[in-house]
Design an enzyme around this catalytic site. Structure first.
Site, mmCIF file in Angstrom:
data_model
loop_
_atom_site.group_PDB
_atom_site.id
_atom_site.type_symbol
_atom_site.label_atom_id
_atom_site.label_comp_id
_atom_site.label_asym_id
_atom_site.label_seq_id
_atom_site.Cartn_x
_atom_site.Cartn_y
_atom_site.Cartn_z
ATOM 1 C CG ASP A 73 -32.133 10.694 -18.505
ATOM 2 O OD1 ASP A 73 -33.039 11.490 -18.178
ATOM 3 O OD2 ASP A 73 -30.981 10.742 -18.040
ATOM 4 C CG ASP A 83 -29.726 18.235 -18.335
ATOM 5 O OD1 ASP A 83 -29.811 18.935 -19.358
ATOM 6 O OD2 ASP A 83 -29.568 18.695 -17.191
ATOM 7 C CG ASP A 103 -35.253 14.914 -19.195
ATOM 8 O OD1 ASP A 103 -35.319 15.983 -18.571
ATOM 9 O OD2 ASP A 103 -34.418 14.030 -18.956
#
Length: 378
Positions: free
Chosen positions: A128, A10, A8
């Site tokens: 996240d 961000d 991922d």
């Protein structure tokens, strides 16, 4: 087959601002440690890097591409300067409310990895949000959850999707160093089946577990001792045995020891970075010295004596046989010396001392992943 790190963007490579849009160079802040530890992953390990990121509404008036690409490309140049490059960048532009199959955790944009010749079982999705972990599950990969906010992504999954994520999560962390160590050390597990006319044995072993145990040998005291071995070594250990106990205990104990030793030998693998040696324990009045070397050669030095014929339902003459068979299966040296008055304490201390020896010997040094031998092989 190639292993992949699906990363991922961000919240994983760069920090996510309050408005969730990294659309200006002033908002570009890298996740702490990502240069050092992801750089080491690239240099030392055999993974391809693939970026998989949701950028809600990219290309719309609220998120124009003229804002996105300059900042995104600046990020890529900084990472490339440290040798961190991506074989592919997969960017989904749909909104969460659209619920499109291209959006994580949907696999619409990664179908070529599902159909291709890739080692997805040993690949990871790093992100996240829980949607990243769900993507890992949907791909048959493992998940690394950078859990800065445990609630992120929860609202995007229904109850059925949330089920089973615990098994998919290989690591929950906020530290890129921990991610490096997990990938550098990899898992050390083994499953051994031994079937003869006398016994049917299944053993599952995780050297880097938490001491979870599940024993069913048909012998209560033997279960108790194997439980000590798993718990005090920090290994997850499950042992299931169907033996010819209507004859006696001999075959059950001997064959279990052989299979258990073989499981340790298999789980240790190439033995790079292990401490190799370990020893010693006291329990009440009993003192036990167990010296262990996972050096690749079986040998048992035995200095123990028992006056009782049995402890529980286990003949004391079988203790020597157990440790000799374990040594043969694990290809390890064992030197065991036990003294005391209570023979239950003596033998329990012996199993605990072996467990502590295993715990010391199996330990790996991630910064010294060399074979602990001048011979060049173990």
């Amino acid at each position: 087959m190639k292993k992949i790190l699906f990363l991922d963007r961000d919240g994983t490579l760069i920090l996510e601002p309050e408005d969730y849009q990294v659309d200006h160079i002033n908002k570009l802040n890298f996740y702490p440690g990502v240069f050092r530890w992801l750089g080491r992953i690239v240099r030392e390990l055999d993974y391809d890097l693939v970026m998989v990121t949701n950028q809600d509404g990219l290309g719309t008036d609220s998120y124009p591409e003229t804002n996105f690409w300059p900042t995104h490309n600046a990020m890529l140049r900084a990472l490339e300067a440290e040798g961190i490059t991506f074989t592919e960048q997969i960017i989904d532009r749909t909104f969460a409310a659209d619920n499109q199959p291209t959006r994580k955790p949907g696999t619409g944009l990664v179908q070529h990895y599902l159909r291709g010749n890739f080692d997805l079982a040993n690949s990871y999705v790093v992100g996240d949000r829980l949607t990243d972990i769900q993507l890992a599950k949907n791909m048959g990969a493992k998940g690394i959850w950078i859990a800065t906010d445990p609630e992120l992504g929860v609202e995007e999954l229904d109850a059925d999707q949330l089920e089973g994520l615990t098994e998919t999560i290989a690591l929950r962390t906020t530290d890129w160093e921990e991610i490096y160590r997990l990938l550098r050390l990899e898992s050390r597990t083994a499953a051994v089946t031994r079937t003869t006319k006398e016994t049917d044995i299944q053993i599952e072993l995780d050297l880097d577990g938490t001491g979870k145990t599940d024993m069913d040998t048909g012998l209560g005291f033997f279960d108790h001792m194997l439980d000590q071995l798993g718990r005090h070594s920090g290994c997850d250990l499950a042992v299931k045995v169907k033996g010819d106990l209507h004859i006696d205990e001999h075959h059950t104990i001997e064959d279990t020891a052989i299979a258990l030793g073989e499981a340790f030998a298999a789980a240790l693998g190439d033995k790079l970075g292990i401490e190799r040696y370990g020893f010693n324990l006291v329990m009440d009045e009993a003192t036990v010295d167990v010296r262990l070397d996972f050096g690749g050669r079986p040998w048992l030095v035995w200095d123990c004596d028992y006056k009782r014929e049995k402890i529980g339902d286990m003949p004391t003459e079988m203790f020597h046989h157990f440790f000799k068979s374990f040594s043969d299966g694990a290809k390890c040296n064992l030197a065991i010396k036990a003294r005391g008055k209570n023979e239950h304490h003596i033998i329990e201390a012996t199993f605990k001392a072996l467990a502590k020896s295993i715990k010391a010997a199996k330990r790996r040094d991630v910064d010294n992943m060399r074979l602990p031998s001048t011979k060049g092989m173990l």
